[in-house]
Design a protein around this motif. Structure first.
Motif, PDB file in Angstrom:
ATOM      1  N   THR A  34       0.965  -1.405  -0.015  1.00 56.84           N
ATOM      2  CA  THR A  34      -0.044  -0.113  -0.035  1.00 56.84           C
ATOM      3  C   THR A  34       0.927   1.174  -0.059  1.00 56.84           C
ATOM      4  OG1 THR A  34      -0.260  -0.212   2.464  1.00 56.84           O
ATOM      5  CG2 THR A  34      -1.996  -1.053   1.199  1.00 56.84           C
ATOM      6  N   GLY A  35       1.059   1.872  -1.350  1.00 57.93           N
ATOM      7  CA  GLY A  35       1.852   2.925  -1.200  1.00 57.93           C
ATOM      8  C   GLY A  35       1.174   4.218  -0.639  1.00 57.93           C
ATOM      9  N   GLY A  36       2.033   5.338  -0.449  1.00 55.87           N
ATOM     10  CA  GLY A  36       1.447   6.287   0.244  1.00 55.87           C
ATOM     11  C   GLY A  36       1.023   7.498  -0.809  1.00 55.87           C
ATOM     12  N   LEU A  37       1.358   7.710  -1.975  1.00 56.14           N
ATOM     13  CA  LEU A  37       1.281   8.584  -3.053  1.00 56.14           C
ATOM     14  C   LEU A  37      -0.126   9.111  -3.061  1.00 56.14           C
ATOM     15  CD1 LEU A  37       3.648   7.638  -5.670  1.00 56.14           C
ATOM     16  CD2 LEU A  37       4.268   8.734  -3.672  1.00 56.14           C
ATOM     17  N   ARG A  38      -0.437  10.199  -3.293  1.00 52.90           N
ATOM     18  CA  ARG A  38      -1.788  10.981  -3.205  1.00 52.90           C
ATOM     19  C   ARG A  38      -2.180  12.062  -4.178  1.00 52.90           C
ATOM     20  NH1 ARG A  38      -1.989   6.898  -0.570  1.00 52.90           N
ATOM     21  NH2 ARG A  38      -2.791   6.338   1.342  1.00 52.90           N
ATOM     22  N   PRO A  39      -3.146  12.228  -4.725  1.00 51.35           N
ATOM     23  CA  PRO A  39      -3.455  13.294  -5.619  1.00 51.35           C
ATOM     24  C   PRO A  39      -3.068  14.670  -5.188  1.00 51.35           C
ATOM     25  CG  PRO A  39      -5.039  11.763  -5.898  1.00 51.35           C
ATOM     26  CD  PRO A  39      -4.480  11.363  -4.534  1.00 51.35           C
TER      27      PRO A  39
END
Length: 402
Positions: A34-39
């Protein structure tokens, strides 16, 4: 083969990134994929996605160190509070003395966001910055090291390294030099970098920003996602650490000077750094079980690294990039990924690249796209930066009786 590097133990570590706050959250993110990149937010223009640490906004520095208040130092403070790191440094201070512990940290932008805010606070027509803006304590590159040194009550050698995206990794190398020279007995090392408009606009002007979450090594990769992170480690001599402690076994660096923002297409500098790291550790390529790639997600960087890795290791060593979890955290990336490499050794985990449906068909290295469970004794972690700066670290497990 004679080693030219004195192994150092990671006596304490801490990591904060978009993956989560602390080692437990980092481990869980890797294992659960589960990666932490967000819009991105509107303030992040022109980026479409970012790797933000929301908790950094609400961190308060100790009142006596309030002049150092900026997002970069807040993120450093957040890392200090995790995983018993500050307590580990305090124990080392009792053992060695405050004057015998160095502080060596990497950053590429430091607190430049504070300067950006100061410019925006100027009244219309005003040319000077607000009188309450403290450049030396916030934006200046040495602000980070000055803050952590004061916060931890240390008085040994202190310096900041700013060699673009190798900064955090280079801090491990410089610590080894100081400890081997007898100038200190331990060192707080690592890297801290935070999101700012200059970085996002800069990568945007180079047309290097991804449209979605970055996908290093993918056939359809389209660029980087910029992130922020703090990775800290307390390094001591190997003989001062308990059996089972992960060690930095070797390190290598080079500067190929091919181009200011593009890597040498054949990875000559990368090859030099990896070979130097292996030589300093007294290891052969086949003794490395996993390679944590620099793997930014750009067309040129990933292709170069594949050529360089294959040149040194052949096509049989598992490799992957963890920037799909964290984004490219710039001056913090080398330190953060060294800590991730240490976790991989402890957990027997090769984390496959996130979001990659098909590896670039031109790649020859063994790019992993799903997590693999396997025993790991030695891991190589790569960091490559603008201006031709290259650094590779070799990490491995401390054996009982060693």
């Amino acid at each position: 083969m004679q080693s030219a590097f004195s192994p150092l133990a990671l006596a304490a570590v801490s990591a904060v990134s978009a993956m989560g706050t602390g080692l437990a959250a980092t481990r869980q993110s890797l294992q659960d994929r589960t990666g932490g990149l967000r819009p991105a937010d509107a303030e992040d223009h022109p980026a479409h996605w970012v790797g933000r640490v929301p908790e950094a906004t609400s961190v308060n520095l100790p009142p006596e160190l309030a002049r150092y208040d900026c997002r970069n130092n807040r993120l450093a403070e957040l890392a200090l509070r995790q995983d018993g790191f500050a307590d580990g440094v305090a124990a080392a201070k009792t053992r060695y003395g405050a004057e015998r512990i160095a502080v060596i940290l990497g950053t590429s932008t430091s607190g430049i966001a504070e300067t950006e805010a100061a410019y925006r606070r100027r009244a219309e027509g005003q040319t000077t910055l607000p009188v309450d803006f403290d450049f030396a304590a916030t934006h200046d590159l040495f602000s980070l090291s000055r803050y952590l040194r004061a916060r931890l009550g240390l008085s040994g050698p202190a310096l900041t390294i700013s060699t673009a995206c190798t900064s955090g990794a280079r801090s491990f190398m410089e610590a080894e030099v100081l400890i081997r020279a007898g100038l200190c007995d331990a060192a707080v090392v690592g890297g801290v970098d935070t999101l700012c408009r200059m970085t996002l606009q800069g990568f945007g002007s180079l047309a290097l920003l991804s449209q979605g979450p970055t996908r290093p090594c993918a056939a359809d990769r389209d660029g980087i996602t910029v992130g922020e992170a703090a990775g800290l480690a307390l390094l001591v001599r190997a003989e001062d650490a308990a059996p089972g402690t992960v060690l930095v076994l070797g390190a290598g660096a080079s500067s190929d000077g091919h181009h200011m923002s593009s890597p040498h297409p054949e990875g000559l500098g990368a090859v030099t750094a990896m070979r130097a790291a292996l030589d300093s550790a007294g290891l052969r390529p086949e003794e490395i079980g996993y390679i944590n790639l620099h793997g930014t997600g750009t067309r040129a960087n990933d292709a170069m690294e594949d050529r360089a890795v294959t040149h040194v290791f052949g096509a049989g060593t598992p490799c992957s990039s963890t920037k799909g979890w964290t984004g490219h955290t710039l001056g913090a990336s080398g330190a953060l990924e060294a800590i991730i490499a240490a976790l991989c050794i402890q957990d027997g985990l090769v984390p496959g690249c996130l979001g990659v449906e098909q590896v670039d068909p031109d790649f020859r290295s063994d790019v992993v796209t799903e997590n693999r469970r396997m025993p790991l004794q030695r891991v190589l972690s790569n960091s490559f930066g603008f201006g031709g700066s290259n650094c590779s670290l070799v990490l491995g497990r401390q054996e009982a009786g060693a």
